[in-house]
Design a protein around this motif. Structure first.
Motif, PDB file in Angstrom:
ATOM      1  N   THR A   5     -14.745 -54.592 -12.000  1.00 16.41           N
ATOM      2  CA  THR A   5     -14.106 -53.280 -11.944  1.00 16.41           C
ATOM      3  C   THR A   5     -15.114 -52.251 -11.475  1.00 16.41           C
ATOM      4  N   THR A   6     -14.612 -51.242 -10.795  1.00 20.97           N
ATOM      5  CA  THR A   6     -15.429 -50.103 -10.384  1.00 20.97           C
ATOM      6  C   THR A   6     -14.824 -48.846 -10.996  1.00 20.97           C
ATOM      7  N   ILE A   7     -15.609 -48.154 -11.793  1.00 19.82           N
ATOM      8  CA  ILE A   7     -15.164 -46.942 -12.473  1.00 19.82           C
ATOM      9  C   ILE A   7     -15.893 -45.756 -11.844  1.00 19.82           C
ATOM     10  N   SER A   8     -15.138 -44.775 -11.375  1.00 19.60           N
ATOM     11  CA  SER A   8     -15.727 -43.635 -10.673  1.00 19.60           C
ATOM     12  C   SER A   8     -15.289 -42.332 -11.323  1.00 19.60           C
ATOM     13  N   THR A   9     -16.215 -41.409 -11.419  1.00 16.07           N
ATOM     14  CA  THR A   9     -15.914 -40.029 -11.812  1.00 16.07           C
ATOM     15  C   THR A   9     -16.121 -39.142 -10.592  1.00 16.07           C
ATOM     16  N   ARG A  10     -15.108 -38.383 -10.247  1.00 21.57           N
ATOM     17  CA  ARG A  10     -15.129 -37.545  -9.060  1.00 21.57           C
ATOM     18  C   ARG A  10     -14.950 -36.092  -9.492  1.00 21.57           C
ATOM     19  N   PHE A  11     -15.999 -35.309  -9.353  1.00 17.34           N
ATOM     20  CA  PHE A  11     -15.935 -33.901  -9.736  1.00 17.34           C
ATOM     21  C   PHE A  11     -15.713 -33.051  -8.498  1.00 17.34           C
ATOM     22  N   MET A  12     -14.671 -32.180  -8.542  1.00 14.33           N
ATOM     23  CA  MET A  12     -14.318 -31.297  -7.433  1.00 14.33           C
ATOM     24  C   MET A  12     -14.300 -29.862  -7.958  1.00 14.33           C
ATOM     25  N   THR A  13     -15.064 -29.007  -7.342  1.00 13.04           N
ATOM     26  CA  THR A  13     -15.180 -27.640  -7.839  1.00 13.04           C
ATOM     27  C   THR A  13     -13.858 -26.885  -7.776  1.00 13.04           C
ATOM     28  N   ASN A  14     -12.980 -27.232  -6.814  1.00 10.86           N
ATOM     29  CA  ASN A  14     -11.704 -26.530  -6.684  1.00 10.86           C
ATOM     30  C   ASN A  14     -10.587 -27.143  -7.517  1.00 10.86           C
ATOM     31  N   ARG A  15     -10.783 -28.402  -8.004  1.00 14.27           N
ATOM     32  CA  ARG A  15      -9.664 -29.065  -8.664  1.00 14.27           C
ATOM     33  C   ARG A  15     -10.002 -29.648 -10.031  1.00 14.27           C
ATOM     34  N   GLY A  16     -11.241 -29.936 -10.305  1.00 13.02           N
ATOM     35  CA  GLY A  16     -11.599 -30.444 -11.613  1.00 13.02           C
ATOM     36  C   GLY A  16     -12.149 -31.852 -11.550  1.00 13.02           C
ATOM     37  N   LEU A  17     -12.047 -32.563 -12.673  1.00 14.49           N
ATOM     38  CA  LEU A  17     -12.617 -33.892 -12.814  1.00 14.49           C
ATOM     39  C   LEU A  17     -11.529 -34.950 -12.695  1.00 14.49           C
ATOM     40  N   GLN A  18     -11.711 -35.860 -11.755  1.00 15.17           N
ATOM     41  CA  GLN A  18     -10.774 -36.953 -11.533  1.00 15.17           C
ATOM     42  C   GLN A  18     -11.436 -38.271 -11.916  1.00 15.17           C
ATOM     43  N   LEU A  19     -10.666 -39.147 -12.560  1.00 15.34           N
ATOM     44  CA  LEU A  19     -11.132 -40.479 -12.920  1.00 15.34           C
ATOM     45  C   LEU A  19     -10.462 -41.501 -12.010  1.00 15.34           C
ATOM     46  N   LYS A  20     -11.258 -42.439 -11.477  1.00 13.37           N
ATOM     47  CA  LYS A  20     -10.746 -43.470 -10.584  1.00 13.37           C
ATOM     48  C   LYS A  20     -11.231 -44.832 -11.075  1.00 13.37           C
ATOM     49  N   ASN A  21     -10.350 -45.830 -10.978  1.00 14.89           N
ATOM     50  CA  ASN A  21     -10.674 -47.149 -11.495  1.00 14.89           C
ATOM     51  C   ASN A  21     -10.048 -48.221 -10.600  1.00 14.89           C
ATOM     52  N   GLU A  22     -10.828 -49.217 -10.254  1.00 14.03           N
ATOM     53  CA  GLU A  22     -10.337 -50.339  -9.464  1.00 14.03           C
ATOM     54  C   GLU A  22     -10.709 -51.639 -10.168  1.00 14.03           C
ATOM     55  N   TRP A  23      -9.692 -52.459 -10.470  1.00 10.92           N
ATOM     56  CA  TRP A  23      -9.886 -53.770 -11.076  1.00 10.92           C
ATOM     57  C   TRP A  23      -9.550 -54.846 -10.048  1.00 10.92           C
ATOM     58  N   ARG A  24     -10.345 -55.919 -10.026  1.00  8.88           N
ATOM     59  CA  ARG A  24     -10.080 -57.056  -9.154  1.00  8.88           C
ATOM     60  C   ARG A  24     -10.195 -58.340  -9.972  1.00  8.88           C
ATOM     61  N   TYR A  25      -9.320 -59.287  -9.664  1.00  6.28           N
ATOM     62  CA  TYR A  25      -9.367 -60.564 -10.351  1.00  6.28           C
ATOM     63  C   TYR A  25      -9.031 -61.679  -9.369  1.00  6.28           C
ATOM     64  N   LEU A  26      -9.551 -62.864  -9.650  1.00  8.66           N
ATOM     65  CA  LEU A  26      -9.385 -64.006  -8.757  1.00  8.66           C
ATOM     66  C   LEU A  26      -9.435 -65.286  -9.574  1.00  8.66           C
ATOM     67  N   THR A  27      -8.407 -66.128  -9.412  1.00  6.94           N
ATOM     68  CA  THR A  27      -8.395 -67.461  -9.993  1.00  6.94           C
ATOM     69  C   THR A  27      -8.108 -68.461  -8.881  1.00  6.94           C
ATOM     70  N   GLU A  28      -8.008 -69.734  -9.224  1.00  5.67           N
ATOM     71  CA  GLU A  28      -7.744 -70.734  -8.206  1.00  5.67           C
ATOM     72  C   GLU A  28      -6.387 -70.523  -7.548  1.00  5.67           C
TER      73      GLU A  28
END
Length: 736
Positions: free
Chosen positions: A238-261
């Protein structure tokens, strides 16, 4: 609205040599073949040698010391304690499978399993980079440690940028290197500082912070995004990101990946609790789930589900998965079965409509079953069936259940010289429609529709070899004809749930159906005539494919939605032409029978010399679409100006409204180790107003500046700059 963006990109890849006056960079590398000697053995060669008992061996002139894992070259060397300690001096070169190091002196201790080099210049295998270090230590326990170290991908004498660190460690058994107190320099000016960061030295993933993304736009203000990568398991991350924007505020972003046979998928989540730039009191969000999997050899599952909180989410906050011109976000999940004779699928199909449009129907669910078998050597039996329940969120629109069964008998006859197909079918459809009261429509609650259909199709293939300029080609002429009869039944008592009118293209005129879906099936008594010609080279590659066709109606259509003004359809033609290895052309056209005027047409041609040098022209024309005329022209180009300078551009013009819909220009300066990109664009605004309609009279403009440090991180090519903007670049066609 003016948008300004400044970005920093760290680019991977080695400098490659380019012909035709383009940038040529020397690739610095080295070869290493492990010596074929026994483990624990030291092999020494030199011009002169002196051995003092068993305590000291002195070697002078062209000294080469080989172990199983390394080679040391020096002017002189001393070996003590039967090779347990090695001290070499002069022009020392140490080489192993990872490093090549030039040094004034080297000291190795076999018992401590430690090797140290002072005042070094080094190269790293597999990376077009080099640097220097005051002290370089290699040990079995610690790995490789460089103190007071520098790194750059620039050639000697042209160090336009470099990284300086107090320490870089590449530890044994770890997939990442570590750098401490790192300063990024452009020329001799420090521009960025990181107290600590990790960088990959293998393809293996590891938990840690990734490079931040820094930028500025008028919509978001100054923004800083810091991603954190978590390697949960070998098949989950997973990749967890915090994105701070002076005009809009704090955004949280998350990407999960999984792989099996048997299964793989991704889940993306984005959440902005309070957008300070809008009057919305509700949070803004985006999510997307994508999944593919096999349950067995024949069974599979798929899912693609997306949603956003509001119409302007993609426009305001951008998206890695959708374009700002998109109008729908699809949401569907299904189960499928495939075998030689039986196919089955069941899907739930839904979507989010962006903007103020009448809500379309959802299929909750839609199931299809197909069966095919040969009754004997000549006769085949097929049955297609479909069951669907259509639901609409609008209370004034009816929901409906539809069941369709279509059995058919056919005599297929196929040979290398052509094909013949005779087929008869029965098309039976049952509807149960939930009529909304009070009703102002002619829809009926229950409808049974049964139609008969007969088809006779034939095609021939004529081939002739032809010599042109000492090259041999195969030219084909493939005439084809079809007679189609479909009975008539009044269908005005059936609603439209998944049906729209098809375009009169060459591939559609032999379908015999003027609509998608099953809610309208037009009556037919018609001939369809067409022909295709191909030019094929010795590699069995199609250089030219040209087709033309037309429908001849023997009777007027009785179906109200399909009534025609003439006894012939528009002439439909298509051309794909690989003129030579650089020129490509694609065109399709529909020519009106009565007016002899072009009803629809598209034209694309591209001149491409190599990956970064191309010119593409596009034109699209539609005489009438929803009461409007479309007449648009576009040009995209990418071309080097000189050895270091490169230019890209895109321009789209709407002739009907006499205005430019998009203009984009980018210029890049590139050296062997860094690049600077400047892009400027202006395009139609795609933001929705308070009534949910796109504004088609306002424009957005923007400027972006990017620094590219070549050698680390991820990178992109010059043509990738053309992917930005409203339309973006794509190859218009592909021949086999």
């Amino acid at each position: 609205m003016k948008i300004a963006k400044i970005g920093l990109i760290l680019s991977a890849g080695l400098c490659a040599a380019h012909a035709h006056g383009q940038l040529v960079c020397e690739v610095q590398s080295f070869d290493f073949t492990p010596p074929k000697i026994a483990d624990g053995t030291i092999e020494v060669t030199s011009d002169a040698a002196q051995i003092i008992k068993d305590e000291l061996a002195v070697f002078e002139g062209n000294v080469v010391i080989k172990t199983r894992d390394s080679i040391i070259q020096a002017d002189s060397a001393n070996l003590r304690e039967n090779g347990r300690t090695i001290v070499a001096s002069g022009d020392v070169i140490y080489t192993d499978e990872l490093l090549q190091v030039e040094s004034l002196g080297i000291e190795a201790n076999a018992e401590l399993e430690l090797l140290q080099l002072q005042s070094t210049d080094y190269k790293i295998r597999g990376i077009n980079g080099r640097g220097g270090a005051n002290l370089l230590s290699i040990s079995t326990e610690q790995g490789v440690i460089l103190e007071d170290v520098s790194f750059t991908t620039c050639p000697k004498g042209g160090e336009d940028w470099r990284i300086q660190a107090s320490e870089i460690a590449i530890r044994k058994g770890k997939p990442f290197g570590e750098a401490k107190h790192t300063r990024f320099y452009i020329a001799d000016v420090p521009v960025f500082y990181l107290p600590y960061f990790a960088f990959p030295i293998t393809t293996e993933r590891q938990t840690g912070f990734l490079f931040p993304e820094i930028g500025s736009t008028s919509s978001t203000g100054i923004e800083y995004e810091q991603p954190f990568y978590w390697n949960i398991a070998p098949n989950i991350d997973t990749t967890i990101s915090t994105r701070f924007m002076t005009n809009r505020g704090l955004q949280l972003k998350n990407e999960w990946r999984y792989l099996t046979e048997q299964h793989s998928g991704e889940l993306q989540l984005e959440y902005l609790a309070n957008d300070i730039d809008t009057d919305l009191d509700e949070p803004r969000y985006f999510y997307r789930l994508s999944h593919k999997g096999k349950l067995s050899e024949n069974w599979s599952v798929t899912a693609d589900i997306s949603d956003i909180s509001d119409n302007n989410y993609i426009v305001d906050l951008r998206s890695d998965y959708y374009n700002q011109a998109d109008t729908h976000l699809y949401r569907q999940a299904g189960l499928s079965y495939f075998s030689d004779s039986l196919d089955f699928s069941m899907f739930i199909r839904d979507f989010t409509t962006i903007g103020n449009f009448d809500d379309n129907y959802r299929a909750l669910p839609e199931a299809k079953l197909g069966y095919s078998t040969a009754l004997n050597d000549w006769l085949e039996f097929d049955v297609k069936s479909e069951m669907a329940y259509f639901d609409n969120r609008l209370d004034q629109r009816p929901d409906a259940f539809r069941l369709h069964v279509e059995p058919s008998l056919s005599i297929p006859y196929q040979r290398a010289w052509g094909e013949l197909l005779a087929q008869v079918s029965v098309l039976h459809t049952y509807y149960n429609q939930d009529i909304v009261e009070p009703s102002t429509t002619v829809l009926e609650e229950t409808v049974d529709r049964t139609l008969g259909q007969a088809r006779l199709y034939g095609s021939l293939i004529f081939e002739r070899p032809q010599d042109v300029a000492n090259d041999q080609y195969m030219i084909t002429f493939e005439p084809k004809a079809q007679y189609l009869y479909t009975s008539y039944q009044d269908q005005s008592n059936i609603g439209l749930y998944d049906t729209t009118e098809l375009l009169t293209t060459f591939s559609n005129i032999f379908r015999g159906q003027e609509f998608t879906g099953l809610d309208r099936i037009n009556d037919n008594n018609q001939f369809t005539l067409g022909a295709t010609t191909r030019i094929i080279d010795n590699n069995n590659r199609e250089l030219l494919v040209a087709s033309v066709g037309q429908i001849l109606y023997l009777d007027d259509a009785k179906l109200q939605s399909s009534q025609r003004d003439d006894n012939r359809s528009a002439i439909a033609a298509e051309v794909d032409w690989r003129v030579n290895q650089n020129w490509f052309l694609h065109s399709d056209i529909q020519l009106g029978n009565q007016t002899n005027k072009v009803e629809r047409s598209s034209f694309s041609t591209e001149y491409r010399l190599d990956e970064n040098r191309l010119i593409q022209l596009n034109h699209r024309y539609i005489r009438e679409l929803s009461g409007e005329k479309i007449d648009q022209f576009g040009v995209s180009a990418s071309w080097p100006i000189s050895q270091n300078w490169h230019w890209v551009g895109r321009y789209y013009r709407d002739f009907e409204r006499s205005r430019t819909t998009e203009s984009f220009v980018g210029i890049e300066y590139e050296s062997c180790c860094w690049a600077l990109r400047l892009t400027v664009q202006r395009h139609l605004a795609t933001r929705f107003n308070n009534d949910g309609f796109r504004d088609i009279d306002e424009f957005d403009s923007g400027i972006a500046l990017q620094f590219v440090f070549k050698g680390i991180g991820s990178g992109s090519g010059k043509v990738d700059m053309l992917s930005q903007g409203l339309f973006g670049y794509r190859q218009p066609f592909v021949l086999n």
